[in-house]
Scaffold this motif. Structure first.
Motif, short mmCIF file in Angstrom:
data_model
loop_
_atom_site.label_atom_id
_atom_site.label_comp_id
_atom_site.label_asym_id
_atom_site.label_seq_id
_atom_site.Cartn_x
_atom_site.Cartn_y
_atom_site.Cartn_z
N LEU A 279 0.81 -1.06 -0.04
CA LEU A 279 0.06 -0.02 -0.01
C LEU A 279 0.73 1.26 -0.04
O LEU A 279 0.82 2.23 -0.87
CB LEU A 279 -0.89 -0.05 1.13
N GLY A 280 1.98 1.32 0.70
CA GLY A 280 2.74 2.40 0.71
C GLY A 280 3.65 2.72 -0.65
O GLY A 280 3.68 3.72 -0.69
N SER B 25 4.26 5.78 -5.83
CA SER B 25 4.06 5.90 -7.36
C SER B 25 2.87 6.62 -7.82
O SER B 25 2.96 7.51 -8.70
CB SER B 25 3.88 4.64 -8.00
N GLY B 26 1.67 6.57 -6.95
CA GLY B 26 0.65 7.40 -7.42
C GLY B 26 0.57 8.82 -7.15
O GLY B 26 0.21 9.71 -7.95
N ILE B 27 1.63 9.05 -6.26
CA ILE B 27 1.89 10.52 -5.89
C ILE B 27 2.28 11.35 -7.23
O ILE B 27 2.04 12.68 -7.41
CB ILE B 27 2.46 11.02 -4.57
N GLY B 28 3.11 10.64 -7.82
CA GLY B 28 3.84 11.09 -8.89
C GLY B 28 2.79 11.85 -9.92
O GLY B 28 3.17 12.82 -10.74
N LEU C 169 5.14 17.73 -2.59
CA LEU C 169 3.94 17.02 -2.62
C LEU C 169 4.57 15.43 -2.26
O LEU C 169 3.92 14.69 -1.42
CB LEU C 169 3.12 16.94 -3.76
N TRP C 170 5.70 15.00 -2.97
CA TRP C 170 6.18 13.76 -2.81
C TRP C 170 6.69 13.71 -1.55
O TRP C 170 6.49 12.42 -0.60
CB TRP C 170 7.15 13.55 -3.79
N ALA C 171 7.26 14.60 -1.19
CA ALA C 171 8.08 14.33 0.28
C ALA C 171 7.00 14.49 1.48
O ALA C 171 7.07 13.85 2.37
CB ALA C 171 9.06 15.69 0.58
#
Length: 136
Positions: free
Chosen positions: A72-73, A78-81, A105-107
């Protein structure tokens, strides 16, 4: 009694995610960059919820070969990309804008995962470094 402790622990983690995401987003909003306080809060809280969910053993798949909570993590990472890619534009002057916002946002998502996992030392140090990096 155990349920009350679990509720308190979950509330603490989600409130910490709210504060960490808000702090990162506040710095971005203060500098008039896209993806401000609410966006960073939502990303951080959502990632924390996913990590909390991954740590639970719920349902008929618990304990089976396909119940790896880290999956899930990994999907958050990958989805936040896709969300970050939406903030990046190339202007008419061939300048790239929004790359730092996408990285923020990724951080923030990574901070949420660490909060959900209960790795508070990493979260506090990571927040300080992200905040300083954005300020400098």
């Amino acid at each position: 009694m155990d349920q009350l402790i679990l509720l308190g622990n979950t509330a603490l983690r989600l409130l910490l995610a709210l504060c960490i995401g808000g702090g990162i987003g506040w710095e971005r909003a203060r500098a008039h960059h896209p993806a401000g306080v609410r966006t960073h809060m939502l990303v951080t809280i959502g990632a924390a919820v996913v990590m909390l969910l991954g740590g639970q053993t719920v349902g008929e798949f618990a304990g089976t070969a396909n119940s790896d909570p880290a999956r899930l993590g990994a999907q958050v990472i990958s989805g936040i990309g896709f969300l970050g890619a939406g903030t990046i534009i190339v202007t008419g002057k061939q300048e790239v804008k929004g790359l730092t916002t996408a990285a923020g946002l990724w951080a923030s998502a990574c901070m949420g995962l660490a909060i959900g996992a209960g790795f508070y030392e990493c979260v506090l140090l990571g927040f300080a470094l992200i905040f300083l990096t954005n300020r400098l």
